[in-house]
Design an enzyme around this catalytic site. Structure first.
Site, PDB file in Angstrom:
ATOM      1  N   ASP A  48     -10.185  -4.721  -4.084  1.00 13.24           N
ATOM      2  CA  ASP A  48      -9.569  -3.771  -3.158  1.00 13.24           C
ATOM      3  C   ASP A  48     -10.404  -2.490  -3.071  1.00 13.24           C
ATOM      4  O   ASP A  48     -10.524  -1.766  -4.059  1.00 13.24           O
ATOM      5  CB  ASP A  48      -8.153  -3.444  -3.638  1.00 13.24           C
ATOM      6  CG  ASP A  48      -7.331  -2.704  -2.599  1.00 13.24           C
ATOM      7  OD1 ASP A  48      -7.922  -1.988  -1.772  1.00 13.24           O
ATOM      8  OD2 ASP A  48      -6.091  -2.829  -2.627  1.00 13.24           O
ATOM      9  N   SER A  64       0.838  -1.199   0.000  1.00 10.18           N
ATOM     10  CA  SER A  64       0.000   0.000   0.000  1.00 10.18           C
ATOM     11  C   SER A  64       0.878   1.256   0.000  1.00 10.18           C
ATOM     12  O   SER A  64       1.649   1.465  -0.926  1.00 10.18           O
ATOM     13  CB  SER A  64      -0.956  -0.058   1.193  1.00 10.18           C
ATOM     14  OG  SER A  64      -2.013   0.860   1.047  1.00 10.18           O
ATOM     15  N   HIS A  67      -8.110  -5.487   0.276  1.00  8.06           N
ATOM     16  CA  HIS A  67      -6.818  -4.832   0.522  1.00  8.06           C
ATOM     17  C   HIS A  67      -6.006  -5.658   1.520  1.00  8.06           C
ATOM     18  O   HIS A  67      -5.895  -5.326   2.701  1.00  8.06           O
ATOM     19  CB  HIS A  67      -7.067  -3.423   1.052  1.00  8.06           C
ATOM     20  CG  HIS A  67      -5.873  -2.523   1.019  1.00  8.06           C
ATOM     21  ND1 HIS A  67      -5.234  -2.161  -0.144  1.00  8.06           N
ATOM     22  CD2 HIS A  67      -5.198  -1.895   2.020  1.00  8.06           C
ATOM     23  CE1 HIS A  67      -4.239  -1.344   0.125  1.00  8.06           C
ATOM     24  NE2 HIS A  67      -4.181  -1.181   1.440  1.00  8.06           N
TER      25      HIS A  67
END
Length: 227
Positions: A173, A119, A204
């Site tokens: 996600d 991320s 995610h």
């Protein structure tokens, strides 16, 4: 300017020399301990790979109401790519490149150093890894995107187009839209980078299938230094 705590470092077993290293950055709100349980599953510590797991500095995050939390940079809008925090990103890119320099200063060739991130950490790993002055062994970027694609295009040395890139993303996600992964893949491919792109039917997070693919990819990238 936010402070960076010393990273968590996982060394190979006693008596095993360090032949390569992986510097792995966590995501927003986490810490260097986030991916610590995964490292033994990769089967690389015992082969001489040092893992460096940095901690993001504590700072206010606009999208979370200004709450202070570990963050590599600020996120200002619900559309995470709308108004990038270029200054914050560059501070963390500089920090990661200093960690890379520390590994090289301990005697490792730049090709034996890989950077990874999830991320927000993946944003930093991609930019830092592909703009490093000497080509690294690879960049592993999970559930992430290119926050400064135009700057990356300008700043990436031509030699870094040969740096292997592993991009992985969940098709469900809700935090970093899957379309941003495709945009990153297309941008990097257009620059001539060798991109290994993987999609998984997850949100995610990192799936078990993804871990298996990461294990195989890292082993292949590090093989010249370990065998």
């Amino acid at each position: 300017m936010p402070d960076y705590e010393p990273p968590l470092i996982l060394e190979p077993p006693a008596g095993t020399g360090v032949r390569a290293s992986v510097i792995w950055l966590h995501g927003l709100g986490a810490s260097g301990h986030d991916f610590e349980p995964l490292i033994p599953e990769l089967g690389l510590l015992e082969r001489g790979v040092r893992f460096v797991l940095p901690h993001a500095p504590e700072q206010p995050v606009t999208i979370n109401g200004g709450a202070v939390m570990p963050a590599w940079y600020d996120i200002r809008e619900p559309d995470i790519n709308a108004v990038p925090d270029a200054d914050g990103i560059r501070r963390s890119v500089d920090y990661l490149q200093r960690l890379v320099a520390a590994e090289i200063a301990q005697g490792l060739p730049s090709g034996a150093v890989l950077v990874a991130g999830f991320s927000q950490g993946g944003v930093i790993a991609l930019h830092a890894g592909l703009t490093h002055p000497a080509p690294l062994g690879g960049v592993l970027a999970l559930s992430t995107y290119l926050a400064l694609p135009e700057a990356l295009s300008r700043e990436m040395p031509p030699a870094n187009r040969a740096v292997p890139v592993f991009l992985a993303h969940g098709t469900a996600d809700p935090v970093v839209p899957f379309a941003l992964a495709g945009a990153a893949r297309d941008r990097l491919t257009g620059l001539g980078c060798a991109v290994d792109f993987h999609a998984y039917p997850v949100p995610h997070t990192v799936s078990l299938d993804e871990v298996a693919d990461i294990r195989a990819w890292l082993a292949a990238r590090l093989a010249p230094w370990l065998d």
